[in-house]
Design an enzyme around this catalytic site. Sequence first.
Site, mmCIF file in Angstrom:
data_model
loop_
_atom_site.group_PDB
_atom_site.id
_atom_site.type_symbol
_atom_site.label_atom_id
_atom_site.label_comp_id
_atom_site.label_asym_id
_atom_site.label_seq_id
_atom_site.Cartn_x
_atom_site.Cartn_y
_atom_site.Cartn_z
ATOM 1 N N GLU A 231 22.369 49.259 42.979
ATOM 2 C CA GLU A 231 22.185 49.607 44.395
ATOM 3 C C GLU A 231 22.566 48.370 45.182
ATOM 4 O O GLU A 231 21.815 47.391 45.200
ATOM 5 C CB GLU A 231 20.720 49.955 44.676
ATOM 6 C CG GLU A 231 20.180 51.133 43.890
ATOM 7 C CD GLU A 231 20.732 52.459 44.368
ATOM 8 O OE1 GLU A 231 21.562 52.481 45.294
ATOM 9 O OE2 GLU A 231 20.338 53.484 43.791
ATOM 10 N N CYS A 265 19.601 47.564 53.427
ATOM 11 C CA CYS A 265 20.914 47.971 52.917
ATOM 12 C C CYS A 265 21.402 49.211 53.655
ATOM 13 O O CYS A 265 22.590 49.358 53.904
ATOM 14 C CB CYS A 265 20.830 48.232 51.425
ATOM 15 S SG CYS A 265 19.523 49.388 50.979
#
Length: 457
Positions: A231, A265
């Site tokens: 990720e 993010c």
Amino acid sequence: MPIATTNPATGQVLRTFDPLTAAELDDRLARAAAAFGSYRRTSYEQRAGWMRAAADLLDAEAQATAELMTLEMGKTLKAAKAEIGKCAAGCRYYAEHAASMLANEPVDAAAVKASHAYVRWQPLGPVLAVMPWNFPLWQAMRFAAPALMAGNVGLLKHASNVPQTALYLEDLFVRAGFPADVFQTLLIGSDLVESVLRDDRVAAATLTGSTPAGRSVAAIAGDALKHTVLELGGSDPFVVMPSADLERAAQVAAVARCQNNGQSCIAAKRFIVHEQVAEEFEELFAGELGALVVGDPTDAATDVGPLATKQGRDDVEELVADAVSKGATVVLGGSRPESPGWFYPPTLLTGITRQMRMYAEEVFGPVAQLHRVADLDEAIALANDTEFGLGSNAWTNDPAEQERFATELQAGMVFVNGMTASYPELPFGGIGTSGYGRELGQLGIREFCSAKTVWVG
Ligand code: NAP
């Protein structure tokens, strides 16, 4: 990076930690392997009981834990408390659903000439989790809750600036009743990740962090033939079309860019607005950003605390300076206060061009770039003009446009008329240099399981 707690609101180093020695690390890996031997045979009911106990502890200890998180990485206390609540909910979700998500899956026995055939989901073993500091509890928990419910054993290498939160997690699982060594925190620097990853006792790895760190782990894991989930970074587009509720879009845009002090993010980072509504949206958005209160993260009135590290703020300043030197217009913010701590104000830039670094690079701080486009095609083309592909947002009340965005945005997630967020029920992850694999949902719990085919003649 030294393993230390440093208060980002003051810059003061409060506590340092020695990394594990080679012998200590070897002992931890041996214990993880031994723990897996018996933990894999525990029932879903037993694991669910321990996981629910962990959720209860999280709730009961929320105030002290939130203070620790704020101290180590600067998120506001209210955001830290919300994160803890989310962790508790995630634990309960997997406690309830793991057994059905991983139940044996029968297949058509006659078609494969068997009397009985099915797919069985089995845990892989000790899994290394390399985690970032920005959601120091949730990032680790969204790995740990499904992985442990599936029967795996966790080895957490947390970011070096959140050691106390990392140690809290190990302690939490022990106190919740999980057998010894089922979840261990390894206080090690990133230089030791390779040796852990190559160790035969470690079955797989997950990394949440920057794209360069992901590349490095992927290369080593590829060589060692171990499964990974990555990720990584993102530069999510937030597209606003003329039919959108502009006031609502502007309110959400400010939160989507500045939540977690701009260090998420899945923060919206590139605002792409149809020219028909660009002026009005810019004014509304600047108003929302300008109203955010920057300051002491422990103060209930604060919306935006400091960035987590000095390096992180330096990086943001460099990207803004680069854009301004090449002609970008500063609508709001754009320079840091002279007070102690690593604060950076909400900032809005227009006139961004391909020559500027932030056109392509992720800005990990509360800096928004606003682009104007002539139509839907241009909006989609600009949104997709990135090597990242994590989340994306589209604001439109036109069903045909919603469908185009859902189909054509190159991203792991598309949120229409709302902010990208993670939920235990929904798969989370990206494409391109934002990584691969999925966390959360049913796909997430299956990442660290092998799908074993069973055929009985
Ligand atoms: P980072 O430097 O990559 O650090 C993340 C973790 O990786 C830390 O534990 C770090 O350890 C470790 N690490 C760093 N370099 C490594 C290497 N070469 N090999 C092995 N491990 C390594 O990331 P960051 O700058 O702190 O965090 C921000 C980044 O994470 C942003 O790009 C953000 O978008 C991304 N992120 C992605 C997600 C997602 O779900 N996609 C979620 C949150 C954050 P040390 O601390 O010891 O260096």
